[in-house]
Scaffold this motif. Sequence first.
Motif, PDB file in Angstrom:
ATOM      1  N   ILE A  46       0.846  -1.191   0.000  1.00  0.00           N
ATOM      2  CA  ILE A  46       0.000   0.000   0.000  1.00  0.00           C
ATOM      3  C   ILE A  46       0.885   1.246   0.000  1.00  0.00           C
ATOM      4  N   CYS A  47       1.977   1.210   0.738  1.00  0.00           N
ATOM      5  CA  CYS A  47       2.909   2.342   0.768  1.00  0.00           C
ATOM      6  C   CYS A  47       3.451   2.624  -0.633  1.00  0.00           C
ATOM      7  N   TRP A  48       3.766   1.594  -1.352  1.00  0.00           N
ATOM      8  CA  TRP A  48       4.312   1.722  -2.717  1.00  0.00           C
ATOM      9  C   TRP A  48       3.284   2.363  -3.638  1.00  0.00           C
ATOM     10  N   ILE A  49       2.022   1.987  -3.476  1.00  0.00           N
ATOM     11  CA  ILE A  49       0.954   2.555  -4.308  1.00  0.00           C
ATOM     12  C   ILE A  49       0.822   4.047  -4.045  1.00  0.00           C
ATOM     13  N   TYR A  50       0.877   4.450  -2.778  1.00  0.00           N
ATOM     14  CA  TYR A  50       0.627   5.843  -2.421  1.00  0.00           C
ATOM     15  C   TYR A  50       1.845   6.755  -2.538  1.00  0.00           C
ATOM     16  N   CYS A  51       3.046   6.218  -2.597  1.00  0.00           N
ATOM     17  CA  CYS A  51       4.244   7.067  -2.635  1.00  0.00           C
ATOM     18  C   CYS A  51       4.217   7.975  -3.868  1.00  0.00           C
ATOM     19  N   PRO A  52       4.144   9.291  -3.671  1.00  0.00           N
ATOM     20  CA  PRO A  52       4.049  10.206  -4.820  1.00  0.00           C
ATOM     21  C   PRO A  52       5.348  10.327  -5.612  1.00  0.00           C
ATOM     22  N   ASP A  53       6.445   9.875  -5.068  1.00  0.00           N
ATOM     23  CA  ASP A  53       7.737  10.021  -5.735  1.00  0.00           C
ATOM     24  C   ASP A  53       8.304   8.697  -6.232  1.00  0.00           C
ATOM     25  N   SER A  54       7.527   7.639  -6.138  1.00  0.00           N
ATOM     26  CA  SER A  54       8.010   6.298  -6.533  1.00  0.00           C
ATOM     27  C   SER A  54       9.353   5.996  -5.879  1.00  0.00           C
ATOM     28  N   SER A  55       9.449   6.316  -4.611  1.00  0.00           N
ATOM     29  CA  SER A  55      10.715   6.160  -3.886  1.00  0.00           C
ATOM     30  C   SER A  55      10.807   4.867  -3.100  1.00  0.00           C
ATOM     31  N   ILE A  56       9.800   4.012  -3.226  1.00  0.00           N
ATOM     32  CA  ILE A  56       9.863   2.714  -2.559  1.00  0.00           C
ATOM     33  C   ILE A  56      10.225   1.692  -3.620  1.00  0.00           C
ATOM     34  N   ILE A  57      11.379   1.091  -3.445  1.00  0.00           N
ATOM     35  CA  ILE A  57      11.886   0.137  -4.423  1.00  0.00           C
ATOM     36  C   ILE A  57      11.425  -1.269  -4.019  1.00  0.00           C
ATOM     37  N   VAL A  58      10.732  -1.915  -4.943  1.00  0.00           N
ATOM     38  CA  VAL A  58      10.182  -3.251  -4.692  1.00  0.00           C
ATOM     39  C   VAL A  58      10.902  -4.255  -5.580  1.00  0.00           C
ATOM     40  N   LYS A  59      11.239  -5.385  -4.990  1.00  0.00           N
ATOM     41  CA  LYS A  59      11.878  -6.455  -5.750  1.00  0.00           C
ATOM     42  C   LYS A  59      11.231  -7.779  -5.342  1.00  0.00           C
ATOM     43  N   GLY A  61       8.177  -8.620  -5.283  1.00  0.00           N
ATOM     44  CA  GLY A  61       6.969  -8.427  -4.498  1.00  0.00           C
ATOM     45  C   GLY A  61       7.194  -7.991  -3.063  1.00  0.00           C
ATOM     46  N   LYS A  62       8.429  -7.606  -2.740  1.00  0.00           N
ATOM     47  CA  LYS A  62       8.730  -7.163  -1.375  1.00  0.00           C
ATOM     48  C   LYS A  62       9.468  -5.834  -1.406  1.00  0.00           C
ATOM     49  N   ILE A  63       9.255  -5.060  -0.362  1.00  0.00           N
ATOM     50  CA  ILE A  63       9.962  -3.784  -0.264  1.00  0.00           C
ATOM     51  C   ILE A  63      11.446  -4.077  -0.061  1.00  0.00           C
ATOM     52  N   GLU A  64      12.248  -3.543  -0.959  1.00  0.00           N
ATOM     53  CA  GLU A  64      13.685  -3.756  -0.865  1.00  0.00           C
ATOM     54  C   GLU A  64      14.369  -2.618  -0.110  1.00  0.00           C
ATOM     55  N   LYS A  65      13.984  -1.393  -0.493  1.00  0.00           N
ATOM     56  CA  LYS A  65      14.601  -0.224   0.149  1.00  0.00           C
ATOM     57  C   LYS A  65      13.859   1.038  -0.270  1.00  0.00           C
ATOM     58  N   PHE A  66      14.268   2.157   0.312  1.00  0.00           N
ATOM     59  CA  PHE A  66      13.773   3.471  -0.096  1.00  0.00           C
ATOM     60  C   PHE A  66      14.822   4.131  -0.984  1.00  0.00           C
ATOM     61  N   ASP A  67      14.363   4.841  -1.959  1.00  0.00           N
ATOM     62  CA  ASP A  67      15.249   5.661  -2.789  1.00  0.00           C
ATOM     63  C   ASP A  67      15.355   7.023  -2.099  1.00  0.00           C
ATOM     64  N   TYR A  68      16.339   7.147  -1.232  1.00  0.00           N
ATOM     65  CA  TYR A  68      16.474   8.369  -0.446  1.00  0.00           C
ATOM     66  C   TYR A  68      16.949   9.559  -1.285  1.00  0.00           C
ATOM     67  N   ASP A  69      17.433   9.321  -2.488  1.00  0.00           N
ATOM     68  CA  ASP A  69      17.797  10.446  -3.361  1.00  0.00           C
ATOM     69  C   ASP A  69      16.566  11.216  -3.819  1.00  0.00           C
ATOM     70  N   HIS A  70      15.405  10.525  -3.867  1.00  0.00           N
ATOM     71  CA  HIS A  70      14.197  11.175  -4.374  1.00  0.00           C
ATOM     72  C   HIS A  70      13.067  11.266  -3.345  1.00  0.00           C
ATOM     73  N   CYS A  71      13.161  10.555  -2.242  1.00  0.00           N
ATOM     74  CA  CYS A  71      12.138  10.622  -1.190  1.00  0.00           C
ATOM     75  C   CYS A  71      12.214  11.980  -0.511  1.00  0.00           C
ATOM     76  N   LYS A  72      11.062  12.676  -0.486  1.00  0.00           N
ATOM     77  CA  LYS A  72      11.025  13.995   0.156  1.00  0.00           C
ATOM     78  C   LYS A  72      10.614  13.901   1.618  1.00  0.00           C
ATOM     79  N   GLY A  73      10.304  12.698   2.095  1.00  0.00           N
ATOM     80  CA  GLY A  73       9.938  12.525   3.499  1.00  0.00           C
ATOM     81  C   GLY A  73       8.543  12.998   3.823  1.00  0.00           C
ATOM     82  N   CYS A  74       7.636  12.853   2.887  1.00  0.00           N
ATOM     83  CA  CYS A  74       6.258  13.344   3.105  1.00  0.00           C
ATOM     84  C   CYS A  74       5.533  12.522   4.165  1.00  0.00           C
ATOM     85  N   GLY A  75       5.922  11.266   4.343  1.00  0.00           N
ATOM     86  CA  GLY A  75       5.317  10.428   5.374  1.00  0.00           C
ATOM     87  C   GLY A  75       4.040   9.723   4.957  1.00  0.00           C
ATOM     88  N   ILE A  76       3.642   9.858   3.698  1.00  0.00           N
ATOM     89  CA  ILE A  76       2.431   9.173   3.241  1.00  0.00           C
ATOM     90  C   ILE A  76       2.585   7.665   3.402  1.00  0.00           C
TER      91      ILE A  76
END
Length: 94
Positions: A46-59, A61-76
Motif C-alpha cells: 500500500i505504501c508503494w501505491i501511495y508514494c508520490p515520488d516512486s521512492s519505494i523500491i520493490v523487488k 513483491g517485497k519492499i527492498e529499500k527506499f530511494d532516499y535520493d528522491h524521497c522527500k519525506g512526506c510520510g504518506i
Amino acid sequence: MSNKKWKEIPIGGLILEPGNSVKYKTGGWRVFRPVHDPTKCSNCLICWIYCPDSSIIVKNGKIEKFDYDHCKGCGICARECPPKIKAIKMVKEE
C-alpha cells in the motif's frame, strides 16, 4: 547532473524536458526519513501505491529499500501502512 543554483532553475520550477525528474535529486528537502521494519511488514505494498515520488523500491513483491535520493519525506508511506502493522516509521534527519 550538477547542482543548479536557485537562479539557474526555470521560473516556477518548470520542468522543460519530459522524463527528466530522475535527474533531480529531491531527497535533500527531507526533514523526516522513512525507516522500514521488514520484520513487521506484510508486503501489502500500500505504501508503494501511495508514494508520490516512486521512492519505494520493490523487488520480487517485497519492499527492498527506499530511494532516499528522491524521497522527500512526506510520510504518506508511514500513514498508509496498516495500523495493525506500522512497519514504516518516520525518523528525524540528523
